[in-house]
Design a protein around this motif. Structure first.
Motif, mmCIF file in Angstrom:
data_model
loop_
_atom_site.group_PDB
_atom_site.id
_atom_site.type_symbol
_atom_site.label_atom_id
_atom_site.label_comp_id
_atom_site.label_asym_id
_atom_site.label_seq_id
_atom_site.Cartn_x
_atom_site.Cartn_y
_atom_site.Cartn_z
ATOM 1 N N HIS A 341 35.277 20.731 29.004
ATOM 2 C CA HIS A 341 36.635 21.273 29.040
ATOM 3 C C HIS A 341 37.581 20.617 30.039
ATOM 4 O O HIS A 341 38.647 21.175 30.312
ATOM 5 C CB HIS A 341 36.566 22.780 29.294
ATOM 6 N N THR A 349 40.897 23.404 26.021
ATOM 7 C CA THR A 349 40.090 24.045 24.984
ATOM 8 C C THR A 349 39.423 22.984 24.127
ATOM 9 O O THR A 349 40.052 21.985 23.769
ATOM 10 C CB THR A 349 40.977 24.941 24.100
ATOM 11 N N TRP A 372 47.050 26.953 32.189
ATOM 12 C CA TRP A 372 45.599 27.157 32.181
ATOM 13 C C TRP A 372 44.937 26.347 33.301
ATOM 14 O O TRP A 372 43.957 26.789 33.900
ATOM 15 C CB TRP A 372 45.002 26.771 30.839
ATOM 16 N N GLN A 668 35.505 30.804 19.666
ATOM 17 C CA GLN A 668 36.475 31.714 19.057
ATOM 18 C C GLN A 668 35.981 32.195 17.689
ATOM 19 O O GLN A 668 36.513 31.842 16.638
ATOM 20 C CB GLN A 668 37.834 31.020 18.924
ATOM 21 N N ARG A 704 42.529 35.011 26.520
ATOM 22 C CA ARG A 704 42.910 34.752 27.900
ATOM 23 C C ARG A 704 43.596 35.996 28.476
ATOM 24 O O ARG A 704 43.757 37.001 27.811
ATOM 25 C CB ARG A 704 43.837 33.541 27.957
ATOM 26 N N ASN A 722 36.788 28.250 24.103
ATOM 27 C CA ASN A 722 37.638 28.345 25.281
ATOM 28 C C ASN A 722 36.886 27.923 26.529
ATOM 29 O O ASN A 722 35.664 28.038 26.617
ATOM 30 C CB ASN A 722 38.153 29.759 25.456
#
Length: 747
Positions: A341, A349, A372, A668, A704, A722
C-alpha cells in the motif's frame, strides 16, 4: 509474497515499547490478548458442480469433505490467499464407494455407504451391514454405536450387528444426533417432531411436537437440545421434557438450516451465511466473501485447534480464533501497509483486483491521496514518539517527502496537488480517476492532480503539526514546519481561498468570511470551515511564530463571528431552511461524515495550540459536544481523539471494541445486513443512523473514518484492498501516544 499470519503475529510481540510518557491523564487500556477471528477459504475447483454435504476434522487434524461425487479435502489455503476443495485420493480405493454420509467417532472418520458403516481407522476392522436399501443419514457415538435411517425406517447398530429396527411415524427423518457424553441417547428430527432413542432399552419415543423443525444438536453442558426451525430456534430441556424460554427469532436470518453446538456457542447455518450465539446472547455473523466462499451453508463442524469449519455450496471456510494483543494486530497491519500500500510514499489502496485476488491488483491514485497519507503519516509520527523505532521514523520521512512533492510538482506557490502519477503510453490521464483534473507537470514523466479540496488541506496541517510537535528529528521537523508555513501562507495571501493553477478558488478550498457566513447558521459548512481555519492558523502561529497568523485568526473570530460559528452546538446543525440557496440546501440534505473527519483532524490544532486557556476551555466544550453526537457510531478514532482534551470520559471501551472488532481482511467485499432480524431499524433521520445499535466493523463493508458506520449494505465484490494505515494504525498509535492504550505487559 503470501502472508504467514502466525509468523507475523509472533514477530509483533518483538515491537518496542520505549518512548515519551502519556501526555494526558486518561484511564488507559491494559493491552491483554483478545480473540481475533479471520477466515481461511477453500473454493470449489473450477467447473466443479458437486454438492458439498458434510465436513469433519479427525484427531490428527485432517479435514475431509463429503460431496455428492465422493471425498474431498482442502488444499493450499492461506489467509487472504484462498485454496481449493479438491479430490481426496489419500485412500485410492475409496473412489469405488457410494458414500451417503460421514461422521466422527472417537476422533476418527466413519462412513455410511449403500450397504455398510465402515472406517479406515482401527485397521479397517469397523464394517457393519446396516440392512437398509437406501440409507440417507446416520449418527455415531464413541461407544461405536450407530443409528441409521432411510428417512422412514431406523436401525440401531452395536457390537457389529443390527440390534433394533423401527419405524418413525410419519417418516421424513431429517437428522440423527448422538449425545456427545451420554451414549445411551440418540435423537431424531422430523419437520414436526423430536424423538429420543434409548440405546439401553431399544425404545423410540416422541418427546416434542411442533412445526417447521429443520435441525438440532445437543447442548450437553446444559442438558438440552437446541432446535432450529424455519423461523428461529428454541431450547428443549432434556431434564424437564419441555421447551425452555421463548422461540428466538431476532437473528441475522431466522430460516435455520442446521444447528451445531461448539464449545459454549450455538452455531447456525442458513442460506444467508452462518452465525454464532454466545452465552451472553450476543451474535457473531459470518456472511459474505470476507468469511465464506458462498452464503449457503451446508454443514458446520469444530475444526483443529481454535477454529470452526463452515462448509458452503461454493467451498469451505475455516474460521480461526487466535489470541492477539492490539500490538500484535498493529504489527500485522504495519506489514500489510508496507507490502502492498505504499505508492511513491503515499498511503494507497490496492485496486483493480479480480474477486479479491491480491495478485491482480495495482496501487491506485485517489482524490484524497494527501488526506489518507496524512493520517498514515500521523500514525507513524505517533508510533515514533511512543516507541522510538527507526522504522517508524523512516516511514515518516518517506511519506512526508511524498507530501512535500505535492507542493513542488505544480507551478502554483503554496498550492498542494491532490496527487501525482507517472505518465504511461499515450495520454495516461484517460485511465486515471477524474481524468479532467490531471495536469502535465514540468517533469517529462509526471502528471499532477488539481482542484485540491479542504479535507486534504486540514489533513496536511494536522499531520505536519503532529510531526513538528512530536518527531525529535530536526530535518524532518523543520520540513514539516516549512510545509505548514507554505500552505498557510498561500491561503492567507489569497484571502482565505485555495487558488488553483487557473487562478480560481477550488470548489471546496474556501474559508473566506463572505463564503462561510453566506451559509445559514444551521448549515454544517459554516461551523466546519470556521473551526478548520482557526485550527490551521493556530497551528501555523504555534510553529512559525509569525504574528500574521495569530492576527488573522483573531480577526476572523472577533470581527467575522468565527468563534461563534465553531462553538455552535451540533444539535443546531441540520437542513437549511426552505428559503435558503440551492448550494446550502444541497450541502445540508443529510449529515456529512467526511465533515466529521475534517472536524476531528482540525481539533488537534484547535485544542493543543489554542492561543490561551480561555479559548482552550471553549474548544474543549465544542469537541465534547461533537463527540456526544458521534457516540452512537462507536468510531474508534473519534473516541480516542476526544482524549486530547484530558477528559476521562471518551468511551474508551468502545474505542477498544472498534480496534478489536475491525477485520484483519481489509478487502472490499460486498456485505449485506439489511435483511437481518436481530437489528432494530430507525426511521429516516438527518444523521442517517439506520439502526439503534451499530454493528461490529467485521460485519460491515470496509470503510474509512469519513464513512457512515450505520450503512448496512455495501462493498465492491473484492475489487480492492484498503490500507490499514489510515483506517486502523492511525487511531491505534494515536491511542498509544495519548496513553489511552498501554503496551502489552509481557511483549
Amino acid at each position: 509474497m503470501k502472508l504467514n499470519l502466525s509468523g507475523i503475529l509472533s514477530f509483533a510481540l518483538l515491537a518496542g515499547t520505549c518512548g515519551n510518557p502519556a501526555p494526558t491523564a486518561v484511564v488507559s487500556y491494559a493491552d491483554t490478548a483478545f480473540t481475533q477471528d479471520y477466515s481461511v477459504k477453500y473454493v470449489a475447483d473450477e467447473g466443479q458442480q458437486a454438492e458439498f454435504r458434510r465436513v469433519y476434522v479427525n484427531r490428527d487434524g485432517k479435514v475431509q469433505v463429503l460431496a455428492a461425487d465422493g471425498l474431498k479435502h482442502p488444499s493450499n489455503g492461506h489467509f487472504l490467499y484462498p485454496g481449493h476443495v479438491t479430490e481426496d485420493r489419500s485412500y485410492r480405493f475409496m473412489s469405488a464407494k457410494q458414500l451417503v454420509d460421514m461422521a466422527l467417532c472417537r476422533g476418527e472418520l466413519v462412513y455410511l455407504d449403500s450397504r455398510v458403516i465402515f472406517s479406515n481407522a482401527w485397521s479397517g476392522r469397523l464394517y457393519i451391514e446396516h440392512q437398509l436399501a437406501s440409507p440417507t443419514a446416520f449418527a455415531a457415538n464413541d461407544s461405536l454405536e450407530f443409528l441409521v435411517t432411510d428417512g422412514e425406517q431406523v436401525h440401531f447398530l452395536a457390537d457389529h450387528a443390527v440390534k433394533w429396527k423401527g419405524q418413525v411415524p410419519g417418516g421424513k427423518v431429517l437428522q440423527l444426533i448422538g449425545h456427545p457424553t451420554d451414549h445411551s441417547q440418540f435423537f431424531l428430527v422430523t419437520p414436526e417432531s423430536l424423538y429420543r432413542f434409548s440405546a439401553a432399552t431399544n425404545q423410540l419415543e416422541k418427546i416434542h411436537d411442533g412445526s417447521g423443525f429443520t435441525s438440532a444438536d445437543v447442548d450437553a453442558r446444559n442438558n438440552q437440545l437446541i432446535v432450529g426451525t424455519s423461523d428461529g430456534y428454541f431450547r428443549y430441556s432434556l431434564k424437564d421434557g419441555q421447551v425452555t424460554g421463548a422461540l428466538q427469532n431476532k437473528l441475522p436470518w431466522p430460516h435455520i438450516g442446521l444447528v451445531k453446538v461448539i464449545g459454549e456457542k450455538y452455531w447456525f447455518g442458513t442460506d444467508r451465511g452462518a452465525f454464532a450465539v454466545r452465552q451472553d446472547g450476543k451474535i457473531d455473523y459470518y456472511a459474505g466473501k470476507r468469511w465464506l466462499p458462498d452464503d449457503q451453508v451446508t454443514d458446520i463442524a469444530s475444526g483443529a485447534g481454535q477454529s470452526v469449519l463452515l462448509l458452503t455450496k461454493g467451498g469451505l471456510a475455516n474460521i480461526h480464533f487466535k489470541q492477539m494483543t492490539l500490538l500484535d494486530k498493529a504489527m500485522y497491519y504495519e506489514q500489510q501497509v508496507r507490502e502492498r500500500h505504499i505508492r511513491n510514499g503515499f498511503n494507497a489502496t490496492l485496486t483493480g483486483m479480480k474477486a479479491g485476488d491480491l495478485s491482480t491488483g495495482y496501487m491506485g491514485d485517489s482524490d484524497n491521496d494527501g488526506l489518507w497519507t496524512s493520517l498514515y503519516l500521523a500514525a507513524q509520527a505517533f508510533r515514533y514518539a511512543t516507541t522510538g523505532e527507526q522504522q517508524a521514523l523512516d516511514n515518516c520521512m518517506e511519506s512526508l517527502d511524498a507530501m512535500a512533492r505535492l507542493y513542488d510538482i505544480n507551478p502554483v506557490p503554496g498550492f498542494p496537488a491532490r496527487s501525482f502519477e507517472r505518465r504511461g503510453k499515450g495520454d495516461t490521464r484517460t485511465v486515471l480517476s477524474d481524468p479532467e483534473r490531471w495536469q502535465l507537470a514540468d517533469h517529462p514523466d509526471w502528471y499532477w492532480k488539481a482542484t485540491t479540496s479542504s479535507d486534504e488541506v486540514i489533513g496536511h496541517v494536522f499531520a505536519f503539526g503532529v510531526i513538528a510537535e512530536l518527531v525529535d528529528h530536526n530535518d524532518t521537523r523543520e520540513k514539516a514546519i516549512r510545509l505548514i508555513d507554505t500552505l498557510m501562507g498561500h491561503i492567507v495571501k489569497n484571502d482565505y481561498y485555495l487558488v488553483d493553477y487557473d487562478g480560481q478558488p477550488t470548489t471546496w478550498g474556501r474559508w473566506n468570511p463572505e463564503y462561510v457566513n453566506g451559509f445559514p447558521t444551521n448549515v454544517g459548512d459554516r461551523k466546519l470551515n470556521s473551526s478548520n481555519i482557526i485550527a490551521m492558523l493556530q497551528t501555523a502561529y504555534h510553529f512559525t511564530g509569525k504574528s500574521i497568523y495569530k492576527e488573522k485568526a483573531f480577526d476572523l473570530m472577533d470581527n467575522h463571528g468565527y468563534l461563534e460559528n465553531l462553538l455552535r452546538p451540533m444539535a443546531e446543525i441540520g437542513e437549511a431552511p426552505e428559503d435558503a440557496d440551492d448550494w446550502s440546501r444541497m450541502l445540508s440534505g443529510a449529515w456529512n461524515h467526511s465533515d466529521d473527519e475534517m472536524y476531528f483532524a482540525g481539533y488537534w490544532g484547535l485544542y493543543r495550540y489554542a492561543f490561551n486557556d480561555t479559548l482552550k476551555a471553549k474548544y474543549k466544550e465544542a469537541i465534547r459536544d461533537h463527540w456526544e453526537a458521534e457516540r452512537p457510531e462507536k468510531e474508534g478514532a473519534w473516541n480516542i481523539f476526544t482524549a486530547i482534551t484530558g477528559t476521562a470520559d471518551f468511551d474508551r471501551d468502545e474505542a477498544i471494541w472498534y480496534l478489536q472488532e475491525y477485520p484483519l481482511d481489509l478487502i472490499q467485499w460486498t456485505m449485506q445486513n439489511s435483511h437481518r432480524r436481530d437489528i432494530v431499524l430507525l426511521p429516516p433521520n438527518f444523521r442517517t443512523q439506520t439502526t439503534e445499535e451499530v454493528l461490529p466493523p467485521d460485519e460491515l463493508k470496509i470503510s474509512r473514518h469519513n464513512s457512515n458506520r450505520f450503512i448496512l449494505d455495501g462493498g465492491d465484490d473484492g475489487v480492492a484492498e484498503n490500507s490499514a494505515g489510515d483506517i486502523w494504525l492511525f487511531p491505534y498509535w494515536m491511542g498509544r501516544y495519548l496513553g489511552v492504550i498501554d503496551a502489552p505487559a509481557n511483549p
